[in-house]
Design a protein around this motif. Structure first.
Motif, short mmCIF file in Angstrom:
data_model
loop_
_atom_site.label_atom_id
_atom_site.label_comp_id
_atom_site.label_asym_id
_atom_site.label_seq_id
_atom_site.Cartn_x
_atom_site.Cartn_y
_atom_site.Cartn_z
N GLY A 32 41.57 34.15 39.32
CA GLY A 32 41.63 33.46 40.61
C GLY A 32 42.38 34.22 41.68
O GLY A 32 42.59 33.68 42.76
N VAL A 33 42.83 35.45 41.39
CA VAL A 33 43.52 36.25 42.38
C VAL A 33 42.53 37.30 42.89
O VAL A 33 42.31 38.33 42.24
CB VAL A 33 44.77 36.93 41.81
CG1 VAL A 33 45.47 37.75 42.89
CG2 VAL A 33 45.72 35.88 41.25
N THR A 34 41.91 37.02 44.03
CA THR A 34 40.93 37.92 44.62
C THR A 34 41.45 38.37 45.98
O THR A 34 41.61 37.55 46.88
CB THR A 34 39.56 37.25 44.78
OG1 THR A 34 39.10 36.80 43.49
CG2 THR A 34 38.54 38.24 45.35
N THR A 35 41.73 39.64 46.11
CA THR A 35 42.15 40.20 47.39
C THR A 35 40.94 40.82 48.08
O THR A 35 39.85 40.92 47.50
CB THR A 35 43.25 41.24 47.18
OG1 THR A 35 42.74 42.29 46.34
CG2 THR A 35 44.48 40.62 46.52
N LEU A 36 41.13 41.27 49.30
CA LEU A 36 40.02 41.87 50.04
C LEU A 36 39.48 43.13 49.33
O LEU A 36 38.25 43.28 49.24
CB LEU A 36 40.45 42.20 51.47
CG LEU A 36 40.69 40.99 52.39
CD1 LEU A 36 41.14 41.45 53.77
CD2 LEU A 36 39.44 40.13 52.50
N PRO A 37 40.32 44.05 48.83
CA PRO A 37 39.76 45.18 48.09
C PRO A 37 38.97 44.74 46.86
O PRO A 37 37.92 45.33 46.54
CB PRO A 37 40.99 45.99 47.69
CG PRO A 37 42.00 45.67 48.75
CD PRO A 37 41.77 44.23 49.07
#
Length: 280
Positions: free
Chosen positions: A230-235
């Motif tokens: 559930g941890v989705t960053t832009l990269p």
């Protein structure tokens, strides 16, 4: 007259590096921006931007990227200042060796630090292994590495030396007599830090903090290797759209937004740090 006649020569010397920069950086960036306006259906359109901005996954990734980068930068600034102050002003055996190790630490890849944390705090890591052996429980209590807090811990651990290095360089230029005089006049450690050490450290804090902020905004390896659910960053979103979904226009849109966010937050940080540093 001499300086004027030298201007054309200086301009000629500037052409090669500008040309190399344009070829290696600006041209690929221009291609990414161009692709972001070209949907798979063909033509030129703002539809890729509309689709990405309407996505809840994009908004969540944007928020996650910003708050993780800001929190990691704040943590690195605080921890880096404390550790650098101890190394520079508190004599202890091995202090010089620790300072040299920081230089070596800067060359480590980010995923290596993440793997080290996994060996210690992972589900089957040493800390959980000791806990289960002692208590007889089925699993240990350390289950945070696959959460945003695990990503934050890994980023603070990895990027803190990038703050410490300029701080140690700044402290090496600080006249130790100022600290000794303040101490002899009865100033407490907190006041010495606030009125003597911190003013000298502000430029180095600004430099290290701005570097850490930009690197955290674009960090990919730490998030990937922690396996944080559930941890989705832009990269990570760029990777998912380009590699997993084959949505190249959408990936380019997210990449363009990531660049704009990085430049914008970097500029804001520099303005704020400059104003803080200008205060007496």
């Amino acid at each position: 007259m001499g300086s004027r006649s030298g201007n054309p020569l200086r301009t000629l010397w500037a052409i090669p590096p500008v040309a190399v920069l344009s070829l290696l950086f600006l041209y690929p960036l221009l291609l990414v921006v161009q692709q972001s306006f070209q949907p798979d259906s063909g033509g030129t359109s703002l539809q890729p931007y509309a689709d990405v901005f309407a996505s809840a996954a994009f908004r969540e990734a944007l928020w996650t990227t910003v708050w993780l980068a800001a929190a990691a930068t704040a943590g690195c600034l605080v921890l880096g200042f404390v550790l650098a102050s101890v190394i520079a002003f508190v004599p202890f055996p091995g202090g010089k060796a620790v300072a040299r190790f920081i230089d070596v630490f800067l060359s480590f890849p980010s995923f290596l630090i993440t793997l080290a944390l996994l060996f210690i705090y992972g589900t089957v890591g040493m800390a959980n292994g000791v806990w289960t052996d002692v208590s007889g429980a089925a699993e240990g209590p350390f289950q945070f590495l696959n959460t945003p807090w695990g990503v934050l811990l890994a980023e603070v651990t990895y990027f803190t030396p990038f703050v410490m290095r300029p701080l140690l360089a700044a402290f090496s230029q600080l006249d130790s007599a100022q600290v000794e005089v303040a101490s002899s006049l009865g100033a407490r450690p907190g006041r010495i830090v606030r009125q003597v050490i911190l003013p000298e450290a502000l430029p180095a804090l600004a430099a290290g903090g701005s570097l850490v902020l930009v690197m955290c905004l674009n960090e990919f390896g730490i998030v990937l290797f922690t396996g944080a659910k559930g941890v989705t960053t832009l990269p990570m979103l760029v990777y998912g759209k380009a590699i997993l979904e084959s949505d190249y226009p959408g990936a380019c849109v997210v990449a363009v937004v990531n660049v704009l966010v990085s430049v914008g937050l970097y500029g804001l940080y520099r303005v704020v740090s400059r104003r803080v540093g200008a205060q007496p």
